[in-house]
Structures are given as C-alpha cells and as structure tokens.
Design an enzyme around this catalytic site. Structure first.
Site, short mmCIF file in Angstrom:
data_model
loop_
_atom_site.label_atom_id
_atom_site.label_comp_id
_atom_site.label_asym_id
_atom_site.label_seq_id
_atom_site.Cartn_x
_atom_site.Cartn_y
_atom_site.Cartn_z
N GLU A 116 44.11 45.38 52.35
CA GLU A 116 43.75 44.32 53.29
C GLU A 116 43.99 44.80 54.66
O GLU A 116 43.82 43.97 55.60
CB GLU A 116 44.51 43.16 53.20
N HIS A 139 50.20 37.98 54.30
CA HIS A 139 49.38 37.41 53.49
C HIS A 139 50.18 37.23 52.06
O HIS A 139 50.91 37.89 51.80
CB HIS A 139 48.14 38.21 53.07
N HIS A 141 50.17 34.74 48.24
CA HIS A 141 49.52 33.54 47.10
C HIS A 141 50.37 32.55 46.87
O HIS A 141 51.06 32.28 45.64
CB HIS A 141 49.17 34.58 45.86
N GLU A 169 56.41 17.00 59.51
CA GLU A 169 56.87 18.28 60.10
C GLU A 169 55.29 18.98 60.24
O GLU A 169 55.34 20.02 61.31
CB GLU A 169 57.80 19.06 59.18
N HIS A 210 42.52 32.23 46.12
CA HIS A 210 43.39 33.48 46.18
C HIS A 210 44.64 33.47 47.00
O HIS A 210 45.49 33.77 46.50
CB HIS A 210 42.33 34.58 47.08
P1 13P Z 1 47.35 45.33 48.37
O1 13P Z 1 48.38 45.80 47.11
O2 13P Z 1 46.22 46.28 48.57
O3 13P Z 1 48.30 44.95 49.40
O4 13P Z 1 46.91 43.88 47.93
C1 13P Z 1 47.22 42.78 47.34
C2 13P Z 1 46.63 41.44 47.69
O5 13P Z 1 47.31 40.54 47.69
C3 13P Z 1 45.33 41.51 47.80
O6 13P Z 1 44.64 40.56 48.55
ZN ZN Z 2 45.91 38.85 47.98
#
Ligand code: 13P
Ligand code: ZN
Length: 271
Positions: A116, A139, A141, A169, A210
């Site tokens: 990413e 980033h 999940h 908050e 995602h």
């Molecule tokens: P990477 O292992 O390339 O960082 O990817 C993980 C991920 O969350 C992809 O969206």
């Molecule tokens: Zn991801």
C-alpha cells in the site's frame, strides 16, 4: 553515535504496531504504517548513512523526492515488528527521480515497503498540501467498523452521523466526519488515488469490507483517531446486541454545542 534500531522512532512504531495487533485489528500481515521522518531526527545515527539497496516503487514520487519514511514491510506481521524491527521495518528516502526509494536501514532479509506504499505516499502528499505537520499514515482492519460497511449504506454523511452520535468524544476527534471510497482492489495506484482524493477533506478514510486509513501529525494522533472511530463502531455494535432500540441519543443541537465549546469546526454538510 547510536544505532538506529535504538531510536525513539523505531521504538514508537514497534510499540504502536503491536498495540494495533493486540486490538485484533491486524491479523496476519494486515495493516501497514508509514512515518515521515525529519532529516534533523536522523543526525545521531551512524548506521543509516549508506544506501543499502534501491527499491523501485510503482508510483511517481517526484514531489516527495528526498523525504524519509519509516515504513512497514509488505507481507510482515504487526505482531512481530516489536521483536524484529530491523527485518520488518525500513527507513527509506524517495529518490530524486521519484521512481524508487533508497533503503538506509532495515528490511534486513530482503523485504520491501508495504504493497500500500503508493496509497501512503499519495495520502501524505494530499494531507501535506494543507497541513505541513502531516507525518503519519496508518492502515488497519478494525472489526466493528468493517462489519458496519456490510450493514450500513456507504454514505459519508450517514456513516459520520452514526459514529458522531455513538459517543460524545467522536465529533471532537473527527469534526470533519469520515471519508468512504467504493470497494476497490487494494495495493493499486487506483485505490491510492481514490483514497488521497478523500484525504484532502478527511483525516480518516474507510475502505469498505477491508479497513481504515487514519492520518495525523504524530503516531499518537493517527492511532487515537483510529481508536476513536473503532470505539464508536463498537458501541454501535453493542447497541444492536442490546436490541437496537434507542431511547435517547446525542442530538444535532448537542453536536453543535459540543463543537462550540471544544472549538472545532463540524462538517456543516453533515449536520
Ligand atoms: P502489506 O502486507 O503489503 O502491508 O498489506 C497488508 C494490507 O493490509 C493490505 O491492505
Ligand atoms: Zn489492509
């Protein structure tokens, strides 16, 4: 002279990636982080002066030439960075032509930046255009938020209003609301462009089914933003588990009163 592995920068990233894992938001290799490092933060280390490798990037990074980033490696587990920072993190500098990065430290077993990375770089660029203190793209999940992208309309106004009203908050932490892109294939420049376009207006962007991108001037700020958004999503989930019937809530007027006292500008397109 100190070794870069002992720098507060590496320690901070190792610690926060483990926290993200510990929350259950970064299973396997899920998640990635990039931290813009200032040249003056690098003067004390003797093991980062030589270019170890040059790694091509699939992105035109000319506008970021010369900038340093501490970046998680692709395919590596956030669970492990704390024990193997020199293997699973890299300190890179964008080359003059913007087509590659010079590796100065890390990725010791041949790793490369996260898949990413184009999204991260475009994100930094988009945020930097308005906020010169922008330094972190993160980033992950987060479970409850991802679940909501199945059950709720993917509408920024609807989503932002739900999250704002789940806890007092929220509005103070993300008064601009939250951006959402359509579902797209990750790891591509296309998703990077769509995300960066949203980051012009929002500090956090949802990737439906995602995960989430959070940005900020510091690791704490980006993490705190993600934590607050996911906490709101968790409260929403618990409300559904309690039957979903709302007896009372935070009203629009409450949100406006909050904004006034905490001196934040709420997104008036959403209230
Ligand atoms: P990477 O292992 O390339 O960082 O990817 C993980 C991920 O969350 C992809 O969206
Ligand atoms: Zn991801």
């Amino acid at each position: 002279m100190t070794k870069f592995i002992n720098s507060p920068l590496v320690k901070e990233v190792a610690k926060i990636t483990f926290r993200l894992y510990d929350h259950g938001w970064d299973e396997r290799n899920g998640g990635n982080v990039s931290y813009r490092i200032l040249p003056e933060e690098l003067t004390d280390y003797d093991d980062i002066q030589m270019v170890k490798r040059t790694i091509p990037i699939n992105f035109d990074g000319r506008d970021l030439a010369g900038m340093y980033f501490l970046v998680s490696a692709t395919g590596r587990y956030f669970k492990n960075i704390i024990d193997f920072p020199e293997r699973d993190l890299g300190l890179v500098r964008i080359t003059e032509d913007g087509k590659a990065v010079d590796l100065l430290w890390g990725y010791s077993d041949g790793a490369a930046p996260t898949s990413e990375f184009p999204t991260h770089l475009m994100g930094h660029q988009a945020r930097l255009a308005e906020h010169s203190d922008q330094r972190v793209v993160m980033h992950c999940h987060p479970t409850n938020l991802i679940a909501m992208t199945f059950t709720q309309k993917l509408d920024e106004k609807i989503f932002s209003r739900i999250l704002w009203k789940m806890q007092t908050e929220s509005l103070v932490v993300f008064p601009e609301g939250i951006g959402i892109i359509p579902w797209m294939v990750p790891g591509t420049n296309k998703i990077g462009e769509a995300t960066a376009a949203k980051l012009k207006d929002f500090r956090a962007v949802i990737w439906p089914q995602h995960g989430l991108f959070g940005t900020g001037a510091t690791i704490d700020e980006a993490f705190g933003l993600i934590e607050t958004i996911e906490k709101a999503a968790q409260i929403w989930t618990v409300i559904q588990q309690q039957g979903g019937k709302i007896e009372q809530t935070i009203t629009d007027q409450d949100l406006l009163d909050l904004a006034k006292v905490f001196n934040v500008q709420p997104n008036r397109a959403f209230i």
